[in-house]
Design an enzyme around this catalytic site. Structure first.
Site, PDB file in Angstrom:
ATOM      1  N   ARG A 175       0.753  -1.304   0.067  1.00 19.40           N
ATOM      2  CA  ARG A 175       0.149  -0.050  -0.157  1.00 19.40           C
ATOM      3  C   ARG A 175       0.823   1.339  -0.021  1.00 19.40           C
ATOM      4  NH1 ARG A 175      -1.988  -3.700  -1.507  1.00 19.40           N
ATOM      5  NH2 ARG A 175      -3.951  -4.747  -0.625  1.00 19.40           N
ATOM      6  N   SER A 225     -11.399  -1.342   2.256  1.00 24.32           N
ATOM      7  CA  SER A 225     -10.768  -2.212   3.530  1.00 24.32           C
ATOM      8  C   SER A 225     -10.429  -0.947   4.506  1.00 24.32           C
ATOM      9  CB  SER A 225      -9.689  -2.815   3.360  1.00 24.32           C
ATOM     10  OG  SER A 225     -10.402  -3.952   2.401  1.00 24.32           O
ATOM     11  N   GLU A 295      -5.846   1.762   6.889  1.00 20.60           N
ATOM     12  CA  GLU A 295      -5.513   1.601   5.324  1.00 20.60           C
ATOM     13  C   GLU A 295      -5.977   2.647   4.878  1.00 20.60           C
ATOM     14  OE1 GLU A 295      -6.503  -0.920   1.254  1.00 20.60           O
ATOM     15  OE2 GLU A 295      -5.855  -1.754   3.339  1.00 20.60           O
TER      16      GLU A 295
END
Length: 304
Positions: A175, A225, A295
């Site tokens: 990420r 998410s 996230e």
């Protein structure tokens, strides 16, 4: 700020330079206070101009794609927000490569790849948001991630200049990408795929979408998410094992369908969402000794 706005509307239509615009109308979470100025460029030239104007007046800049994977706080975002989902779009295929502007929804690029018999990005067919945002965050799912297929990236930097990056310069991690650290904004992406059977590609995409629909709350407002995957674990599993499905604060709730998602069940505020995030972090750490990290990108400031 008004001098900057005056300069912008000399080149960008007034209806695409918005003052005190609620970001709840421009994010998939449907929460968030106002941006001082929201600019909706249609071209790289307009985007570059907006960045240069902001820099000349020492105005902070925040760049968004489709508004997924972000939580804008209730106090809104100071300075200038540039959102790229209205950019003029081009999409072309050259042998096994696809060249696309960053404002395309990721699912649409996946479908275009399938139509051209190109395999390799099926994993991305259900990831929300734009192609540029997916590259910026190195989005991934089902064992694939953008780092596996991106071969060239064009950006606008903090000075308004345009630059092209090659594979060795992407700095991809979990990420993460070099573009986050450099604070450069993705405007064009080249993807390197491989030839495949159209029916097999479509079948795989259909299967992954069916799995998503059955397990994830795609019908509700969320940012995707909520938490990063901690090493050796799955965030959703830890949250579920802690008995937190359905945990709510106001209209923000841990999804009863998939514990890895915090959803907006009606009229949640960013404060509601943060309260749920913090309580999940506290309880999971107490139960399992694992600290979950968001996230979602948390932007702006809390309401005073």
């Amino acid at each position: 700020m008004m001098k900057a706005v005056t300069e912008l509307i000399a080149h960008i239509p007034r209806e695409r330079v918005l003052l005190a615009e609620p970001m709840s109308q421009h994010t998939t979470f449907a929460v968030g206070g106002p941006a001082d100025v929201l600019v909706l460029p249609h071209t790289v030239k307009e985007m570059s101009l907006a960045v240069r104007v902001a820099r000349s007046y020492d105005i902070p800049v925040t760049v968004l794609g489709g508004g997924s994977n972000v939580l804008v706080l209730d106090g809104g975002i100071r300075g200038m927000v540039i959102q790229l989902n209205e950019m003029n779009r081009f999409l072309s295929c050259h042998a096994t490569k696809i060249l696309a502007s960053s404002g395309f929804m990721l699912k649409d690029v996946c479908q275009y790849a399938q139509e051209n018999g190109l395999a390799g990005m099926e994993f991305a067919c259900g990831i929300p948001g734009t192609l540029g945002g997916a590259v910026f965050m190195n989005a991934g799912a089902y064992g694939g991630e953008m780092s596996h297929i991106v071969s060239r990236v064009r950006t606008v930097n903090r000075s308004g200049g345009v630059r092209t990056y090659e594979t060795a310069e992407f700095g991809f991690g979990y990420r993460q990408s070099a573009f986050q650290k450099l604070q450069e904004y993705v405007v064009e992406v080249e993807l390197q795929l491989q030839y495949g059977d159209k029916k097999e590609i479509q079948a795989m995409m259909d299967d992954l979408m069916d799995r998503r629909r059955s397990k994830q709350p795609l019908e509700m407002h969320s940012a995707g998410s909520t938490f990063k995957r901690p090493p050796g674990y799955f965030a959703g599993t830890l949250i579920d094992q802690t008995g937190l499905k359905g945990l709510a604060h106001g209209d923000a709730q841990v999804s009863t369908k998939h514990a890895g998602f915090v959803v907006n069940t009606g009229h949640a505020t960013a404060a509601d969402v943060l309260a749920v995030i913090h309580e999940v972090q506290r309880r999971v750490e107490a139960a399992h000794g694992v600290r979950l990290e968001p996230e979602v990108r948390i932007l702006g400031e809390e309401k005073k």
